[in-house]
Scaffold this active site. Structure first.
Site, mmCIF file in Angstrom:
data_model
loop_
_atom_site.group_PDB
_atom_site.id
_atom_site.type_symbol
_atom_site.label_atom_id
_atom_site.label_comp_id
_atom_site.label_asym_id
_atom_site.label_seq_id
_atom_site.Cartn_x
_atom_site.Cartn_y
_atom_site.Cartn_z
ATOM 1 N N PHE A 111 12.507 1.597 64.374
ATOM 2 C CA PHE A 111 12.928 0.001 64.548
ATOM 3 C C PHE A 111 14.437 0.048 64.823
ATOM 4 O O PHE A 111 14.692 -1.334 65.311
ATOM 5 C CB PHE A 111 12.569 -0.296 62.807
ATOM 6 N N LYS A 112 15.088 0.937 64.811
ATOM 7 C CA LYS A 112 16.572 0.660 65.386
ATOM 8 C C LYS A 112 16.498 0.212 66.770
ATOM 9 O O LYS A 112 17.415 -0.250 67.326
ATOM 10 C CB LYS A 112 17.262 2.138 65.241
ATOM 11 N N ASP A 113 15.625 0.677 67.644
ATOM 12 C CA ASP A 113 15.487 0.017 68.934
ATOM 13 C C ASP A 113 15.550 -1.521 68.934
ATOM 14 O O ASP A 113 16.051 -2.067 70.131
ATOM 15 C CB ASP A 113 14.227 0.513 69.678
#
Length: 499
Positions: A111-113
């Protein structure tokens, strides 16, 4: 405009706050006021693409960026085939009252993208706006996913140098391979002898060391951050809460105005805090359910009002949550105390000196109204992965499994039948060994290579291995440095050729 949670910094523009990353007084930048949206705004989002939704919401916070600048930023971040799903952050129905918000379709399968594809573009724009000529040194402490996402997002971005510090024994093998094989002339990766909190504390100390920063400035460098302490990392995360809600209404799973619960696997408190900002803005959120693993410092805090890092640290199946110092909690405290920076400053000083602080019953009652909390150990995490796949044919990574089980326990204990949206933070392939063990038993996985495990998992869950993970098998290791936590300032200077 933006202020520091600790109250000792002048008001800044969004561009200035994003460029600085962390406030000079050690606090975190927060918006002076939270924009409020009405129901027609949410209705309008339903017909928009993810990129258009992002631009509309970002405009409310980043008021010194033009509409054209923001549209260009989000097009670069979320377009061009970077995300394997056209929806970017699709909402998938798993059963009648439970949906998964999949945030892992980006280039690093986590999810950091969602934020770190956008932050480099926001930062580049910020540097131009404020006329900054210095080289920006991005320091990143990672428990696994932020590091790779930052490396990928900032790869060869002009005027930036990126240094990632990860706990030597505290990430999955896939996470480690993603970082140590990363290409890019402006990137450095270091393993730290210690846990994530050691790496994060080391980065924070560097930021707050005035003499160190002056030395860097003399040589033409300035520090900034890609962790969620940077407002430019946090604000993109608000978008997917609105997007998920709009998708559910558009697909007639809920009616406009219905409340929903979001269940968030949480370590540094940034992801769930973004949901809190969405709620404050007017999104119909009932509860933000905080899910932790055995490092359950947040569960204890949200139920007792006592935050204590003086406890045993556990290495778990969900390493991105192996955190005892949740930095973004400071922003929540700033909100619930009605922006009482003096009180926040006192609590943070107590945390620094004694390892704990107590917020009292009045503030705890406000927090408990929104944030139910629970935790799950590794045994239950593995059981949940196996059970959910057997019952619903849906594969969970360990972090999402923690959230799933906490959501089920919450529903059983409270009788709350509000629709649950599980915030799914990583692809099951990113934690392939743990997931495969949970599905077929550890005895059937023994002595298999990392990539044989990926292939076997692909067959069992009937999904292709993400290309970026499959190609790791043939990528050369480029980063091998290891340092002690006390050596991090020296390592930064050496990497920048500062004597």
């Amino acid at each position: 405009m933006y202020l520091s949670t600790r109250g000792q910094v002048d008001r800044l523009t969004a561009a200035q706050a994003i460029a600085q990353g962390i406030a000079p007084d050690g606090g975190l930048f927060v918006p002076e006021a939270i924009p409020f949206i009405d129901e027609p705004f949410i209705v309008r989002l339903q017909s928009l693409s993810y990129q258009e939704r992002a631009a509309a919401i970002l405009q409310l916070f980043l008021t010194d960026y033009t509409e054209e600048e923001l549209k260009s930023c989000v097009a670069g971040a979320y377009g061009g085939g970077k995300f394997s799903s056209p929806a970017v952050a699709p909402v998938v129905k798993v059963n009648d009252r439970t949906f998964a918000l999949e945030l892992w379709h980006g280039p690093t399968s986590a999810f950091k993208d969602m934020a770190l594809q956008l932050l480099p573009r926001l930062l580049s724009g910020a540097l131009k706006k404020i006329g900054e000529q210095a080289q920006i040194v991005i320091l990143v402490a990672t428990s696994g996913d932020t590091g790779k996402a930052a490396l990928e997002g900032f790869k060869d971005v002009e005027q930036t140098q990126v240094m990632v510090f990860y706990p030597e024994e505290g990430v999955s093998q896939i996470q480690r391979l993603q970082m140590v094989t990363q290409e890019g002339e402006n990137l450095k990766v270091f393993a730290v002898k210690g846990n994530f909190d050691d790496a994060q504390t080391g980065v924070k100390r560097i930021f707050s060391d005035n003499s160190f920063n002056a030395e860097l400035a003399h040589d033409g460098f300035k520090l900034s951050s890609a962790n969620s302490i940077n407002w430019g990392r946090l604000v993109p995360q608000i978008v997917y809460y609105f997007s998920a809600y709009a998708d559910l209404v558009q697909n007639q799973q809920i009616t406009q105005g219905d409340n929903v619960n979001f269940v968030v696997p949480t370590g540094n408190f940034g992801n769930i805090l973004a949901g809190y900002y969405a709620k404050l803005m007017g999104l119909p959120i009932n509860k933000l359910i905080c899910a932790s693993n055995s490092n359950n410092v947040l569960t204890d805090f949200l139920t007792t009002g006592v935050y204590s890092r003086n406890r045993q640290f556990y290495k778990t199946y969900s390493p991105s949550m192996d955190i005892l110092i949740s930095s973004n909690l400071e922003r929540l405290l700033y909100q619930v105390t009605n922006q009482n920076s003096r009180q926040v400053n006192q609590w943070m000083e107590e945390l620094n000196t004694t390892g704990e602080y107590r917020i009292g019953d009045e503030y705890l009652a406000v927090i408990k109204e929104v944030f139910p909390a629970g935790w799950v150990d590794d045994v239950q995490t593995a059981i949940t992965i196996g059970r959910v796949h057997k019952e619903f044919g849906y594969a969970l990574d360990p972090h999402t499994a923690v959230a799933w089980q906490v959501a089920e326990t919450y529903r059983q204990q409270t009788g709350d039948t509000t629709l649950n949206i599980i915030v799914s933070t990583a692809s099951p392939f990113k934690f392939n060994q743990t997931v495969l063990n949970a599905l077929v038993g550890a005895e059937r996985v023994t002595d298999k290579s990392e990539f044989a495990v990926l292939k076997q998992l692909s067959q069992i869950i009937d999904r292709p291995v993400p290309a970026a993970l499959a190609e790791l098998e043939h990528k050369a290791v480029r980063h091998t440095a290891v340092c002690g936590k006390q050596d991090m300032p020296m390592v930064v200077k050496a990497a920048l050729n500062i004597r």
